[in-house]
Write a protein that holds these residues in place. Structure first.
Motif, PDB file in Angstrom:
ATOM      1  N   LYS A   1      33.210  94.662  31.048  1.00 58.42           N
ATOM      2  CA  LYS A   1      33.214  94.343  32.480  1.00 58.42           C
ATOM      3  C   LYS A   1      32.491  93.015  32.747  1.00 58.42           C
ATOM      4  O   LYS A   1      32.979  92.178  33.503  1.00 58.42           O
ATOM      5  CB  LYS A   1      32.562  95.488  33.261  1.00 58.42           C
TER       6      LYS A   1
ATOM      7  N   ARG B   1      31.366  95.093  40.331  1.00 58.97           N
ATOM      8  CA  ARG B   1      31.388  95.905  39.120  1.00 58.97           C
ATOM      9  C   ARG B   1      30.561  97.150  39.399  1.00 58.97           C
ATOM     10  O   ARG B   1      29.397  97.040  39.826  1.00 58.97           O
ATOM     11  CB  ARG B   1      30.762  95.102  37.982  1.00 58.97           C
TER      12      ARG B   1
ATOM     13  N   ILE C   1      35.877  96.519  39.785  1.00 60.28           N
ATOM     14  CA  ILE C   1      36.117  96.574  38.341  1.00 60.28           C
ATOM     15  C   ILE C   1      35.150  97.580  37.741  1.00 60.28           C
ATOM     16  O   ILE C   1      33.937  97.428  37.834  1.00 60.28           O
ATOM     17  CB  ILE C   1      35.948  95.190  37.692  1.00 60.28           C
ATOM     18  N   SER C   2      35.712  98.624  37.149  1.00 56.26           N
ATOM     19  CA  SER C   2      34.906  99.685  36.589  1.00 56.26           C
ATOM     20  C   SER C   2      35.415  99.991  35.191  1.00 56.26           C
ATOM     21  O   SER C   2      36.288  99.309  34.660  1.00 56.26           O
ATOM     22  CB  SER C   2      34.975 100.925  37.492  1.00 56.26           C
TER      23      SER C   2
END
Length: 210
Positions: free
Chosen positions: A28, A111, A20-21
């Motif tokens: 985030k 992340r 997840i970026s």
């Protein structure tokens, strides 16, 4: 494939790595926290950073907070999958956490900043990259102002970087919008992506490999 073999097909995919970026203030941390609260059996990789914690952040939960000297020692020891210097502070993904989690059979969620996603893809070609964004630039500015953690110059720099990072969205597999007051919708979309990836017959990279 023979007709007799068709009903013997099984989904034999092992654990998957989801990244997840997205740009600053896309949410985030909020998305990951909500995924944790829902109790899904994921392993969440905690990023290491050299910056100081904010008032609402906890060591070992939001990040591992270390000194700059210790971070640079970790670089020399080769402990990171990837690391970058962002806004004059280091951030990095610890290699041991990811490898141990994948070996345990759990999906891994991490992340990373946008520039780190390409490095993750090189090391883990099967990684699924998700770009999280806000609806528009005004929403981004409002969130940054509400945080009260940046000067006006720093705020302008983060917005400029967000524009640059959005230009790289085609390097990702999915784009998810995290609109104000719609956090659960963004999380629902990410959970649906995870479910879909476990049922994918083959990815583009797998096809090219064959």
């Amino acid at each position: 494939m023979k007709r007799s073999e068709l009903f013997d097909l099984k989904n034999e995919k092992g654990p998957l790595l989801f990244v997840i970026s997205g740009h600053s203030a896309a949410g985030k941390d909020s998305v990951i926290q909500r995924l944790k609260l829902r109790g899904h059996p994921f392993h969440f990789v905690v990023t290491v950073t050299s910056r100081l914690p904010r008032a609402d952040e906890t060591h070992g939960v939001n990040y591992f907070f270390v000194s700059r000297d210790e971070f640079e020692n970790m670089i020399r020891r080769g402990e990171f999958i990837e690391y970058a210097r962002v806004y004059n502070e280091y951030k990095g993904v610890p290699r041991a956490q990811v490898d141990q989690a994948l070996a345990s059979g759990k999906d891994v969620i991490m992340r990373v900043d946008v520039q780190g996603a390409a490095a993750i893809r090189k090391l883990y070609p099967g990684a699924v990259l998700i770009f999280l964004s806000v609806q528009d630039e005004q929403e981004l500015r409002d969130r940054l102002v509400d945080r009260k953690t940046e000067t006006e110059a720093e705020l302008d720099l983060r917005i400029k970087m967000a524009r640059d990072e959005l230009e790289r969205v085609e390097e990702f597999d999915y784009l998810v919008f995290n609109r104000d007051s719609h956090l659960d919708e963004a999380v629902d979309t990410i959970v649906a992506i995870i479910e879909a990836e476990h049922h994918r017959v083959s990815s583009e990279s797998e096809k090219e490999a064959h």
